[in-house]
Design a protein around this motif. Sequence first.
Motif, PDB file in Angstrom:
ATOM      1  N   ALA A 146       0.835  -1.204   0.000  1.00  0.00           N
ATOM      2  CA  ALA A 146       0.000   0.000   0.000  1.00  0.00           C
ATOM      3  C   ALA A 146       0.869   1.253   0.000  1.00  0.00           C
ATOM      4  O   ALA A 146       0.563   2.238  -0.687  1.00  0.00           O
ATOM      5  N   ALA A 170      -4.104   5.022  -5.468  1.00  0.00           N
ATOM      6  CA  ALA A 170      -4.502   5.155  -4.059  1.00  0.00           C
ATOM      7  C   ALA A 170      -5.733   4.305  -3.749  1.00  0.00           C
ATOM      8  O   ALA A 170      -5.850   3.746  -2.645  1.00  0.00           O
ATOM      9  N   ALA A 205      -4.668   0.775  -3.295  1.00  0.00           N
ATOM     10  CA  ALA A 205      -3.963   0.658  -2.019  1.00  0.00           C
ATOM     11  C   ALA A 205      -4.946   0.592  -0.862  1.00  0.00           C
ATOM     12  O   ALA A 205      -4.779  -0.208   0.073  1.00  0.00           O
ATOM     13  N   LEU A 262      -4.581   7.565   3.139  1.00  0.00           N
ATOM     14  CA  LEU A 262      -4.747   6.115   3.108  1.00  0.00           C
ATOM     15  C   LEU A 262      -4.934   5.529   4.499  1.00  0.00           C
ATOM     16  O   LEU A 262      -5.281   4.352   4.638  1.00  0.00           O
ATOM     17  N   GLY A 298       0.754   3.725  -3.041  1.00  0.00           N
ATOM     18  CA  GLY A 298      -0.020   4.869  -2.568  1.00  0.00           C
ATOM     19  C   GLY A 298       0.726   6.186  -2.617  1.00  0.00           C
ATOM     20  O   GLY A 298       0.220   7.208  -2.141  1.00  0.00           O
TER      21      GLY A 298
END
Length: 522
Positions: free
Chosen positions: A284, A326, A329, A380, A288
Amino acid sequence: MRIAAFVGLVAICCGVLAAPAGAAPREDLVLAIGGEPETGFDPVLGWGAYGHPLFQSTLLARDAGLASQPDLATRWSLSDDRLTWTVTIRTDARFSDDTPLTAEDVAFTFNTARDAAGALDLSVLEAATAVDAETVTFRLREPAIAFTEFFHTIGIVPAASYGPGYARQPVGSGPYKLVSWSEGEQLIVERNPLYYGPAPAFRQLTFLFTGEDGALAATRAGAVDMASVPGMLAGIVPEGFRRQEVRSVDNRGISLPMQAPGKTTPDGLPIGNAVTADDAIRHAIDMGIDRQVLVEVALGGFGSPATGPADGLPWGNADETVAYDAQAAARLLDEAGWQPGTDGIRVKDGLRASVPLYYPASDSTRQILSETVATLLRPLGIEMRPQGAPWSAIRRVMHSEPVMFGFGSHSPFEVYSLYHSSLAGRGYMNPTFYANATVDGHLDAAQAAPSMEASYPHWRAAAFDGVTGYGSRGDAAYAWLVNLTHVYLVGACLDLGETQIEPHGHGWPITAGIAGWRWTCD
């Protein structure tokens, strides 16, 4: 010392104001192109590993296209079992103290560097032996095709006089010799009259240790002929200078410890991190981050997104790509059980997705990168807390916490040193104790290849072989972010000739082409 006062002192004492067009040719230059090495100018301790050793000669050199060329060596060959290199050296090389350089000095240098166990890892070297005055053999414990990198970077020191004070008073057979060193302020070197190669065009070089802001101030004051500046300070070019951009493999990336916490090094330092040990967190983070934003915000546009530790080099995996996504992620974190907490930071089994992100406090580029990364990851639900610290402090936590590292070498051995499990915890090599047996196998196969060209597919497979690897499609052991463009402000009268693709910025890599520098104003 205040920057303005420092620059004024340099201009007055050294008489080095930048020359206007039409000035008489000069033999002296003043350069602000980086800091001084922590361990001095000793090749045994790593001086020259990321650039030209300046005071010393190497067995081989690289031309502007990075092709190997003879320097001290006139012939070199590898045995059929790939365990012994035989190198013949030139007979006209002399150290700056007027003593001859022989194969004994070459063998002494390599054996001493191996035993020093410092920044260089020569543990694969069983022994270097002087067969006669002109011939030296290097017997390896196992095949290691990347060992030739040391032929390009290790400067030869004199066996007869080498000792504890060498780093501050180096004696070598390179194009320049040291005159004086005022630590923290400046270094003055002059042409070595005993150098066997073509004499450099400039009689004396003065290196100023000004720091980033000081380098820019020195150009504005006309007190230097060339300065290295970070991208964020390179937008405005002072009068009488031009901006010269040099491509590099100098990358920045975040180490992501994969080990679960609980183990320690023999020195008692912690290994592993509970957050980044989670595969979903690492991937991620990797996907991200909008790397183009990093290039613009942190590098002022002087750089490019990075996908690995060897982008654009023959041993880099050109198929490695990191697409910014994103949403993907976030889905990955959701599926792995990382749920947003009341403050927006994700939580899994009571563990918050929050880690520090260390960077060297003196490095403004890494600071901006770290702060921008933290901003990009926050939506995130991943919290990275930028924390500037001296390297002495970072070395104590780099096995267990993410660090904004910088690497980049002309040799694939850098890939080996970052990811092979056998080098875990040796200095800055494999700092996170990354271990993947399949990756080790690919790296070992690369080292065992009969030639550098034959090794390339194995290096690439270590990044990803279709199933696993150290890269983004595999373990995502690092989040590689950007490759820097090295930016120099160069006086209008100074021609640097053709430049190399430069390695990591330690060691003044721009000086690798010093033989081609010329003063163009009449």
